[in-house]
Design a protein around this motif. Sequence first.
Motif, PDB file in Angstrom:
ATOM      1  N   CYS A  23      26.211   5.496  39.377  1.00 12.53           N
ATOM      2  CA  CYS A  23      26.942   4.547  40.207  1.00 12.53           C
ATOM      3  C   CYS A  23      28.392   4.475  39.732  1.00 12.53           C
ATOM      4  CB  CYS A  23      26.284   3.171  40.108  1.00 12.53           C
ATOM      5  SG  CYS A  23      27.211   1.858  40.912  1.00 12.53           S
ATOM      6  N   PRO A  24      29.385   4.504  40.625  1.00 12.10           N
ATOM      7  CA  PRO A  24      30.777   4.415  40.192  1.00 12.10           C
ATOM      8  C   PRO A  24      31.133   3.061  39.592  1.00 12.10           C
ATOM      9  CG  PRO A  24      30.651   4.959  42.549  1.00 12.10           C
ATOM     10  CD  PRO A  24      29.266   4.748  42.060  1.00 12.10           C
ATOM     11  N   THR A  25      30.373   2.023  39.889  1.00 12.85           N
ATOM     12  CA  THR A  25      30.678   0.689  39.386  1.00 12.85           C
ATOM     13  C   THR A  25      30.099   0.445  37.997  1.00 12.85           C
ATOM     14  OG1 THR A  25      30.613  -0.095  41.666  1.00 12.85           O
ATOM     15  CG2 THR A  25      30.574  -1.759  39.945  1.00 12.85           C
ATOM     16  N   CYS A  26      28.808   0.733  37.818  1.00 15.71           N
ATOM     17  CA  CYS A  26      28.153   0.391  36.547  1.00 15.71           C
ATOM     18  C   CYS A  26      27.768   1.609  35.705  1.00 15.71           C
ATOM     19  CB  CYS A  26      26.913  -0.458  36.805  1.00 15.71           C
ATOM     20  SG  CYS A  26      25.617   0.399  37.713  1.00 15.71           S
ATOM     21  N   ASP A  27      27.986   2.819  36.205  1.00 20.67           N
ATOM     22  CA  ASP A  27      27.681   4.074  35.499  1.00 20.67           C
ATOM     23  C   ASP A  27      26.209   4.257  35.164  1.00 20.67           C
ATOM     24  OD1 ASP A  27      30.239   5.062  35.597  1.00 20.67           O
ATOM     25  OD2 ASP A  27      30.828   4.102  33.714  1.00 20.67           O
ATOM     26  N   LEU A  28      25.318   3.600  35.896  1.00 20.31           N
ATOM     27  CA  LEU A  28      23.881   3.806  35.714  1.00 20.31           C
ATOM     28  C   LEU A  28      23.366   4.690  36.836  1.00 20.31           C
ATOM     29  CD1 LEU A  28      22.715   0.217  34.782  1.00 20.31           C
ATOM     30  CD2 LEU A  28      23.109   2.139  33.260  1.00 20.31           C
ATOM     31  N   ARG A  29      22.311   5.431  36.574  1.00 24.55           N
ATOM     32  CA  ARG A  29      21.740   6.324  37.578  1.00 24.55           C
ATOM     33  C   ARG A  29      20.724   5.559  38.425  1.00 24.55           C
ATOM     34  NH1 ARG A  29      20.050  11.494  34.293  1.00 24.55           N
ATOM     35  NH2 ARG A  29      18.962  11.861  36.232  1.00 24.55           N
TER      36      ARG A  29
ATOM     37  N   LEU B 210      21.469   4.850  41.967  1.00 21.52           N
ATOM     38  CA  LEU B 210      21.970   4.908  43.338  1.00 21.52           C
ATOM     39  C   LEU B 210      20.873   5.362  44.286  1.00 21.52           C
ATOM     40  CD1 LEU B 210      25.530   6.503  43.250  1.00 21.52           C
ATOM     41  CD2 LEU B 210      24.907   4.215  43.921  1.00 21.52           C
ATOM     42  N   TYR B 211      20.825   4.722  45.466  1.00 22.23           N
ATOM     43  CA  TYR B 211      19.874   5.074  46.499  1.00 22.23           C
ATOM     44  C   TYR B 211      20.624   5.214  47.816  1.00 22.23           C
ATOM     45  CZ  TYR B 211      16.119   4.029  43.314  1.00 22.23           C
ATOM     46  OH  TYR B 211      15.267   4.051  42.240  1.00 22.23           O
ATOM     47  N   ARG B 212      20.209   6.194  48.631  1.00 19.18           N
ATOM     48  CA  ARG B 212      20.821   6.400  49.937  1.00 19.18           C
ATOM     49  C   ARG B 212      19.793   6.057  51.002  1.00 19.18           C
ATOM     50  NH1 ARG B 212      22.429  12.179  50.746  1.00 19.18           N
ATOM     51  NH2 ARG B 212      23.877  11.599  49.137  1.00 19.18           N
ATOM     52  N   ASP B 213      20.227   5.253  51.961  1.00 19.91           N
ATOM     53  CA  ASP B 213      19.380   4.952  53.111  1.00 19.91           C
ATOM     54  C   ASP B 213      20.211   5.136  54.377  1.00 19.91           C
ATOM     55  OD1 ASP B 213      21.027   2.768  52.952  1.00 19.91           O
ATOM     56  OD2 ASP B 213      19.444   1.293  52.711  1.00 19.91           O
ATOM     57  N   ARG B 214      19.755   4.605  55.494  1.00 19.37           N
ATOM     58  CA  ARG B 214      20.461   4.803  56.759  1.00 19.37           C
ATOM     59  C   ARG B 214      21.820   4.131  56.800  1.00 19.37           C
ATOM     60  NH1 ARG B 214      15.494   3.787  60.918  1.00 19.37           N
ATOM     61  NH2 ARG B 214      14.348   5.668  60.373  1.00 19.37           N
ATOM     62  N   THR B 215      21.986   3.045  56.073  1.00 18.04           N
ATOM     63  CA  THR B 215      23.241   2.291  56.126  1.00 18.04           C
ATOM     64  C   THR B 215      24.283   2.788  55.146  1.00 18.04           C
ATOM     65  OG1 THR B 215      22.412   0.667  54.555  1.00 18.04           O
ATOM     66  CG2 THR B 215      22.035   0.238  56.910  1.00 18.04           C
ATOM     67  N   GLY B 216      23.914   3.585  54.190  1.00 16.46           N
ATOM     68  CA  GLY B 216      24.847   4.077  53.175  1.00 16.46           C
ATOM     69  C   GLY B 216      24.164   4.178  51.830  1.00 16.46           C
ATOM     70  N   MET B 217      24.957   4.007  50.773  1.00 20.04           N
ATOM     71  CA  MET B 217      24.413   4.066  49.419  1.00 20.04           C
ATOM     72  C   MET B 217      24.461   2.677  48.811  1.00 20.04           C
ATOM     73  SD  MET B 217      25.908   7.608  47.854  1.00 20.04           S
ATOM     74  CE  MET B 217      27.547   6.977  47.744  1.00 20.04           C
ATOM     75  N   SER B 218      23.522   2.396  47.926  1.00 20.84           N
ATOM     76  CA  SER B 218      23.511   1.125  47.219  1.00 20.84           C
ATOM     77  C   SER B 218      23.010   1.350  45.809  1.00 20.84           C
ATOM     78  CB  SER B 218      22.627   0.100  47.941  1.00 20.84           C
ATOM     79  OG  SER B 218      21.305   0.554  47.962  1.00 20.84           O
ATOM     80  N   CYS B 219      23.471   0.507  44.903  1.00 24.53           N
ATOM     81  CA  CYS B 219      23.047   0.576  43.504  1.00 24.53           C
ATOM     82  C   CYS B 219      22.022  -0.525  43.282  1.00 24.53           C
ATOM     83  CB  CYS B 219      24.239   0.396  42.578  1.00 24.53           C
ATOM     84  SG  CYS B 219      23.791   0.438  40.840  1.00 24.53           S
ATOM     85  N   HIS B 220      20.899  -0.168  42.687  1.00 29.75           N
ATOM     86  CA  HIS B 220      19.837  -1.149  42.473  1.00 29.75           C
ATOM     87  C   HIS B 220      20.036  -1.959  41.201  1.00 29.75           C
ATOM     88  CE1 HIS B 220      16.743  -0.387  45.615  1.00 29.75           C
ATOM     89  NE2 HIS B 220      17.553   0.635  45.810  1.00 29.75           N
ATOM     90  N   SER B 221      20.992  -1.593  40.363  1.00 33.71           N
ATOM     91  CA  SER B 221      21.193  -2.402  39.170  1.00 33.71           C
ATOM     92  C   SER B 221      22.356  -3.374  39.333  1.00 33.71           C
ATOM     93  CB  SER B 221      21.385  -1.525  37.935  1.00 33.71           C
ATOM     94  OG  SER B 221      22.422  -0.635  38.127  1.00 33.71           O
TER      95      SER B 221
ATOM     96  N   HIS C 137      23.896  -3.874  42.425  1.00 35.30           N
ATOM     97  CA  HIS C 137      23.843  -4.290  43.829  1.00 35.30           C
ATOM     98  C   HIS C 137      25.129  -4.008  44.603  1.00 35.30           C
ATOM     99  CE1 HIS C 137      19.985  -6.043  42.964  1.00 35.30           C
ATOM    100  NE2 HIS C 137      20.521  -6.722  41.978  1.00 35.30           N
ATOM    101  N   SER C 138      25.852  -2.959  44.224  1.00 36.39           N
ATOM    102  CA  SER C 138      27.045  -2.549  44.958  1.00 36.39           C
ATOM    103  C   SER C 138      26.615  -1.766  46.201  1.00 36.39           C
ATOM    104  CB  SER C 138      27.928  -1.654  44.099  1.00 36.39           C
ATOM    105  OG  SER C 138      28.353  -2.341  42.960  1.00 36.39           O
ATOM    106  N   ARG C 139      27.382  -1.908  47.280  1.00 35.20           N
ATOM    107  CA  ARG C 139      27.103  -1.186  48.526  1.00 35.20           C
ATOM    108  C   ARG C 139      28.251  -0.253  48.808  1.00 35.20           C
ATOM    109  NH1 ARG C 139      22.720  -0.655  50.738  1.00 35.20           N
ATOM    110  NH2 ARG C 139      23.709  -0.356  52.743  1.00 35.20           N
ATOM    111  N   PHE C 140      27.916   0.971  49.235  1.00 40.93           N
ATOM    112  CA  PHE C 140      28.910   1.962  49.601  1.00 40.93           C
ATOM    113  C   PHE C 140      28.533   2.493  50.976  1.00 40.93           C
ATOM    114  CE2 PHE C 140      28.196   2.122  45.015  1.00 40.93           C
ATOM    115  CZ  PHE C 140      29.454   1.773  44.557  1.00 40.93           C
ATOM    116  N   PRO C 141      29.302   2.145  52.038  1.00 37.06           N
ATOM    117  CA  PRO C 141      28.956   2.625  53.374  1.00 37.06           C
ATOM    118  C   PRO C 141      29.184   4.131  53.486  1.00 37.06           C
ATOM    119  CG  PRO C 141      30.992   1.365  53.438  1.00 37.06           C
ATOM    120  CD  PRO C 141      30.460   1.274  52.031  1.00 37.06           C
ATOM    121  N   HIS C 142      28.637   4.723  54.538  1.00 36.47           N
ATOM    122  CA  HIS C 142      28.773   6.178  54.749  1.00 36.47           C
ATOM    123  C   HIS C 142      30.205   6.602  54.784  1.00 36.47           C
ATOM    124  CE1 HIS C 142      24.698   7.527  55.131  1.00 36.47           C
ATOM    125  NE2 HIS C 142      24.427   6.474  55.874  1.00 36.47           N
TER     126      HIS C 142
END
Length: 188
Positions: A162-168, A170-181, A183-188
């Motif tokens: 993740c560019p914000t917290c540097d933890l691995r 990141l998940y990609r779904d239909r709306t974009g990418m999100s970090c589960h640790s 909780h940052s959101r990155f749209p497509h």
Amino acid sequence: MEAVCCVCATPLHEDSSVPACQTCLARLRQILDQLPAIYVQLHTELPRWATRNPSGTPTKHLAWKYRPSPIPVRMPLLAHAEHTVHTVHTWAHQALPRCLPDAPVRPGHLLQYLCRLLAQDLPASLQPPVQPHHPQATWDAYQYALRLLHQDDAPERLTTPCPTCDLRSLYRDRTGMSCHSCHSRFPH
């Protein structure tokens, strides 16, 4: 040595007695709740191309002698249904060896029983005698079943940090990418 989640390899808090993060625990519990229904769908689903013959005309309008012989169109679906039962059974065999049934049980009933047992006490099902690849193999079997059923709306885990917290995480779904640790959101 810092403790990491046995599913997603993110660092855990020092006071955590469970070998998985809260996100993975919730995701595994959801998967174990949905797997019996997906098993039934794998057995009842026919691929979309099964209703037509190779020439493209519907098979019900052809005379019997001109109809092509049936092909085993459900073999990948049925094979993966059995693979899913085997994956959950191997995990339960290590995590809960005393709870396994002694007599032979039909695969659908066995999957439902084992999923319910594993989900009831999921933190205990992840404790050290269990190899860490069993929960990940269950997640992979779930993902592949959704792809076979054309329902792959589940998020895809990415290997980049993740560019914000540097933890691995990141998940990609239909709306974009999100970090589960974090909780940052990155749209497509």
